[in-house]
Design an enzyme around this catalytic site. Structure first.
Site, mmCIF file in Angstrom:
data_model
loop_
_atom_site.group_PDB
_atom_site.id
_atom_site.type_symbol
_atom_site.label_atom_id
_atom_site.label_comp_id
_atom_site.label_asym_id
_atom_site.label_seq_id
_atom_site.Cartn_x
_atom_site.Cartn_y
_atom_site.Cartn_z
ATOM 1 N N GLY A 165 1.357 0.123 8.431
ATOM 2 C CA GLY A 165 0.470 1.098 7.785
ATOM 3 C C GLY A 165 -0.395 0.446 6.717
ATOM 4 O O GLY A 165 0.023 -0.509 6.062
ATOM 5 N N ARG A 204 1.115 -2.232 14.854
ATOM 6 C CA ARG A 204 2.579 -2.211 14.686
ATOM 7 C C ARG A 204 3.333 -2.917 15.821
ATOM 8 O O ARG A 204 4.499 -2.620 16.058
ATOM 9 C CB ARG A 204 3.071 -0.753 14.614
ATOM 10 C CG ARG A 204 2.684 -0.005 13.360
ATOM 11 C CD ARG A 204 3.479 1.278 13.221
ATOM 12 N NE ARG A 204 3.003 2.108 12.127
ATOM 13 C CZ ARG A 204 3.372 1.958 10.861
ATOM 14 N NH1 ARG A 204 4.224 1.024 10.537
ATOM 15 N NH2 ARG A 204 2.886 2.749 9.933
ATOM 16 N N ASP A 239 9.645 -3.537 8.500
ATOM 17 C CA ASP A 239 9.650 -3.901 9.921
ATOM 18 C C ASP A 239 8.767 -5.122 10.176
ATOM 19 O O ASP A 239 9.126 -6.005 10.958
ATOM 20 C CB ASP A 239 9.162 -2.729 10.778
ATOM 21 C CG ASP A 239 10.194 -1.602 10.846
ATOM 22 O OD1 ASP A 239 11.406 -1.904 10.764
ATOM 23 O OD2 ASP A 239 9.791 -0.435 10.967
ATOM 24 N N LYS A 264 4.218 -5.408 1.486
ATOM 25 C CA LYS A 264 3.249 -4.309 1.516
ATOM 26 C C LYS A 264 3.916 -3.034 1.958
ATOM 27 O O LYS A 264 4.753 -3.061 2.853
ATOM 28 C CB LYS A 264 2.132 -4.676 2.499
ATOM 29 C CG LYS A 264 1.228 -3.552 2.871
ATOM 30 C CD LYS A 264 1.170 -3.256 4.386
ATOM 31 C CE LYS A 264 2.415 -2.643 4.934
ATOM 32 N NZ LYS A 264 2.302 -2.117 6.307
ATOM 33 N N THR A 265 3.636 -1.930 1.408
ATOM 34 C CA THR A 265 3.858 -0.573 1.930
ATOM 35 C C THR A 265 3.701 0.417 0.794
ATOM 36 O O THR A 265 4.270 0.251 -0.288
ATOM 37 C CB THR A 265 5.225 -0.349 2.632
ATOM 38 O OG1 THR A 265 5.288 1.039 2.990
ATOM 39 C CG2 THR A 265 6.447 -0.711 1.830
ATOM 40 N N ILE A 266 2.916 1.460 1.069
ATOM 41 C CA ILE A 266 2.766 2.503 0.045
ATOM 42 C C ILE A 266 4.110 3.188 -0.185
ATOM 43 O O ILE A 266 4.312 3.810 -1.219
ATOM 44 C CB ILE A 266 1.719 3.570 0.447
ATOM 45 C CG1 ILE A 266 2.135 4.275 1.744
ATOM 46 C CG2 ILE A 266 0.334 2.969 0.549
ATOM 47 C CD1 ILE A 266 1.506 5.635 1.914
ATOM 48 N N ASP A 267 5.027 3.091 0.791
ATOM 49 C CA ASP A 267 6.306 3.806 0.678
ATOM 50 C C ASP A 267 7.163 3.310 -0.489
ATOM 51 O O ASP A 267 8.069 4.014 -0.937
ATOM 52 C CB ASP A 267 7.122 3.661 1.971
ATOM 53 C CG ASP A 267 6.463 4.369 3.154
ATOM 54 O OD1 ASP A 267 5.382 4.940 2.970
ATOM 55 O OD2 ASP A 267 7.033 4.334 4.256
ATOM 56 N N LYS A 324 -2.267 33.011 -6.591
ATOM 57 C CA LYS A 324 -1.939 33.824 -5.411
ATOM 58 C C LYS A 324 -1.276 33.061 -4.263
ATOM 59 O O LYS A 324 -0.882 33.669 -3.286
ATOM 60 C CB LYS A 324 -3.182 34.549 -4.902
ATOM 61 C CG LYS A 324 -4.294 33.649 -4.432
ATOM 62 C CD LYS A 324 -5.466 34.472 -3.885
ATOM 63 C CE LYS A 324 -6.555 33.555 -3.391
ATOM 64 N NZ LYS A 324 -7.726 34.238 -2.891
ATOM 65 N N TYR A 325 -1.213 31.728 -4.361
ATOM 66 C CA TYR A 325 -0.646 30.974 -3.235
ATOM 67 C C TYR A 325 0.530 30.094 -3.651
ATOM 68 O O TYR A 325 0.573 29.589 -4.774
ATOM 69 C CB TYR A 325 -1.687 29.994 -2.654
ATOM 70 C CG TYR A 325 -2.855 30.632 -1.958
ATOM 71 C CD1 TYR A 325 -2.678 31.563 -0.943
ATOM 72 C CD2 TYR A 325 -4.158 30.255 -2.309
ATOM 73 C CE1 TYR A 325 -3.772 32.116 -0.293
ATOM 74 C CE2 TYR A 325 -5.251 30.802 -1.664
ATOM 75 C CZ TYR A 325 -5.058 31.738 -0.653
ATOM 76 O OH TYR A 325 -6.132 32.273 -0.015
ATOM 77 N N GLY A 374 5.762 8.667 3.017
ATOM 78 C CA GLY A 374 6.963 7.916 2.678
ATOM 79 C C GLY A 374 7.891 8.171 3.847
ATOM 80 O O GLY A 374 8.544 9.210 3.888
ATOM 81 N N GLU A 418 8.005 13.190 3.243
ATOM 82 C CA GLU A 418 7.763 13.071 4.687
ATOM 83 C C GLU A 418 9.042 12.830 5.494
ATOM 84 O O GLU A 418 9.224 13.352 6.581
ATOM 85 C CB GLU A 418 6.791 11.897 4.907
ATOM 86 C CG GLU A 418 6.302 11.721 6.311
ATOM 87 C CD GLU A 418 5.526 10.420 6.493
ATOM 88 O OE1 GLU A 418 5.749 9.444 5.760
ATOM 89 O OE2 GLU A 418 4.689 10.378 7.395
ATOM 90 N N TYR A 432 -2.673 9.841 4.753
ATOM 91 C CA TYR A 432 -3.784 8.949 5.097
ATOM 92 C C TYR A 432 -4.840 8.926 3.986
ATOM 93 O O TYR A 432 -5.572 7.956 3.857
ATOM 94 C CB TYR A 432 -4.367 9.370 6.456
ATOM 95 C CG TYR A 432 -3.307 9.307 7.535
ATOM 96 C CD1 TYR A 432 -2.906 8.087 8.063
ATOM 97 C CD2 TYR A 432 -2.633 10.457 7.956
ATOM 98 C CE1 TYR A 432 -1.887 8.010 9.009
ATOM 99 C CE2 TYR A 432 -1.615 10.385 8.896
ATOM 100 C CZ TYR A 432 -1.235 9.161 9.416
ATOM 101 O OH TYR A 432 -0.212 9.077 10.337
ATOM 102 N N GLU A 433 -4.877 9.997 3.164
ATOM 103 C CA GLU A 433 -5.865 10.063 2.067
ATOM 104 C C GLU A 433 -5.657 8.950 1.040
ATOM 105 O O GLU A 433 -6.568 8.596 0.298
ATOM 106 C CB GLU A 433 -5.734 11.398 1.303
ATOM 107 C CG GLU A 433 -6.113 12.631 2.063
ATOM 108 C CD GLU A 433 -4.989 13.136 2.989
ATOM 109 O OE1 GLU A 433 -3.989 12.435 3.197
ATOM 110 O OE2 GLU A 433 -5.153 14.261 3.488
#
Ligand code: FBP
Length: 489
Positions: free
Chosen positions: A46, A110, A141, A167-170, A207-208, A216, A276, A392-393
């Site tokens: 990723g 991957r 991995d 590397k990994t945003i996780d 209201k929401y 992750g 996630e 993905y943002e």
């Protein structure tokens, strides 16, 4: 000498040439001219902000100590190495990508490197271009790929070294030597900004209920960090769910209770953060998914399954193969989630949790629970939901100063490890909470981080993921504040 984190005998046997190597710390020395070397680089898995700076640091390193050195980028991840798909990275190209997010300079992928055929092609490709070292920029991995490739190259005297970069945003590739994987800092800042914006919106319209799933794949570091930055009303922590053996029903009850208490205080609104990877940490789901993975690993050759076209028939077939308790859990899930659980595993055998809409599953179950509570006079409010998935943002955002500097250092340091003759190491930059002039550069043997895990139905050597520690200060901070954050805005 170092040891692997677990399964020492098995890992030692699988990595006879790269097991047990020492930790490395560099010290400042004289600048020298070193022999030219051709280096290959791969972005793997990723995307994570800062990848381009790892490549820039590596490029500057090899050119600084010998301008004749060359850097080759393999296209679209490890697959580029075995498909012989590459480009030479020159100063013009590198300069265009410095300090930018994304992996688009050479793309990512991957592909799992595991067969002798793949390794032999990789060795051939390196020989053709005079490449004597490869840098793999990846997560757990991908660095498992790096470890296996390093072992093959060493065992076959190919003269090619392999160095990994964390590397990994996780944020789950870390240990005492690897303080953080790059990309986590930027991604969590990006998600925190988005969640903060939603909270302002929620507090304005009142209201929401917004359910936000954040990336992750396994560990909850991202959701936890975002929670500390934004103080949402509900944050689920997968590791806590597992530790407390919470069932799906208990999670729903916990969330419905907060929604009802807020409604009783006149607040029919709020924000819930959902990690996630949650589904794989709910004990009954975890057991069912492990059983499902085993069943699915046999389906490719199963003609009677492959001829089924109607989803309901597929579900029935799967249920008939699962152990009775697991079949019951599978059967109880909504059709949408069943179908998502049957999607292809990634090449490393992982469930693609980004495709499982846990937030929708929870919303549907909470609605049923609230109706029940309404009929018993325990809930008199409204529940109007919105859901989001932030992943993905944040993965290609403009890197924070920390990630930009850290990545550049990781790349330059990867070159230092190669030039020192090392292979099977992960580039390590420590003391990162101090100013960058005080950072400590070195290397950690990849085999030191490995253990054996079941993948695609077989035990495989893999780098162990670092999960959220429930006795650590980060989780403790959430725990101490969450009741306050549940009821206040
Ligand atoms: P890496 O571990 O390879 O860095 O990937 C992290 C991640 O962003 C996870 O958070 C997410 O579950 C997964 O990638 C999504 O993968 P894909 O990009 O293949 O949809």
């Amino acid at each position: 000498a170092t040891q692997s984190v677990a399964d020492q005998e098995a890992i030692k046997a699988l990595f006879p040439n790269t097991y047990g190597m020492p930790l490395i710390t560099f010290e400042a020395g004289e600048a020298v001219q070193l022999p030219a070397m051709n280096v290959g680089v791969i972005l793997s898995g990723g995307q994570a902000p800062g990848g381009h700076n790892v490549i820039s640091g590596l490029f500057d390193g090899i050119k600084k100590l010998n301008p004749e050195s060359k850097l080759y980028g393999f296209i679209l991840g490890p697959g580029g190495l075995v498909d012989h798909n590459y480009m030479e990275l020159t100063a013009d190209i590198i300069d265009e990508y410095r300090n930018t997010g994304g992996f688009d300079i050479i793309g990512s992928g991957r592909t799992k490197l595991e067969t002798n055929e793949q390794f032999a092609i990789a060795a051939e490709v390196c020989k053709k271009h005079g490449i004597t070292a490869i840098v793999i920029i990846g997560g757990d991995d991908s660095n498992t790929n790096a470890a296996v490739l390093a072992e093959y190259f060493a065992a076959n005297n190919t003269g090619v070294q392999v160095i990994g970069c964390p590397k990994t945003i996780d944020g789950d590739l870390k240990n005492e030597q690897i303080e953080i994987s790059f990309g986590f800092d930027t991604a969590t800042k990006t998600y925190a900004e988005l969640v903060g914006n939603i909270q302002r919106d929620v507090n304005s319209a009142k209201k929401y209920w917004h359910f936000v799933k954040v990336m992750g794949r396994s560990a909850t570091h991202v959701a936890l960090e975002v929670a500390l930055q934004t103080q949402p009303n509900i944050t689920l922590i997968s590791e806590e769910v597992e530790e407390k053996k919470m069932s799906l029903k208990q999670i729903v009850d916990y969330m419905a209770d907060i929604i009802a208490r807020r409604a009783n205080a006149g607040k029919n609104f709020g924000v819930a953060l959902i990690p996630e990877g949650l589904i794989e940490f709910i004990p009954e789901m975890k057991t069912m998914i492990a059983n499902l993975n085993d069943v699915m690993s046999t389906l490719e050759q199963d003609a009677s399954y492959n001829k089924l076209t109607v989803p309901a028939d597929k579900f029935n077939f799967i249920e008939s193969r699962l152990e009775p308790n697991n079949a019951k859990v599978f059967e109880s899930l909504p059709v949408l989630i069943k179908a998502q659980l049957l999607m292809d595993r990634d090449p490393h055998g992982n469930v693609q949790v980004s495709k499982i809409e846990t937030e929708k599953l929870l919303i549907e179950m909470i609605k049923v629970k609230l109706d029940e509570m309404k009929s018993q006079g325990e809930f008199a409010g409204k529940f109007s939901d919105q859901c989001h998935f932030f992943g993905y943002e944040g993965r290609c955002a403009f890197p924070s100063n920390f990630d930009a500097n850290y990545c550049y250092a990781l790349g330059f340091n990867a070159y230092a490890l190669m030039q020192s003759g090392m292979t099977g190491y992960l580039s390590s930059i420590r003391n990162t909470t101090a100013p960058s002039t005080e950072w400590v550069a070195g290397g950690v043997p990849l085999t030191m981080m490995m253990n054996m895990e079941k993948r695609h139905g077989h035990m495989k050597p893999v780098i162990q993921k670092a999960l959220v520690r429930l006795d650590g200060p980060v989780f403790k901070k959430l725990e101490a504040n969450r009741e306050n954050w549940a009821m206040n805005d």
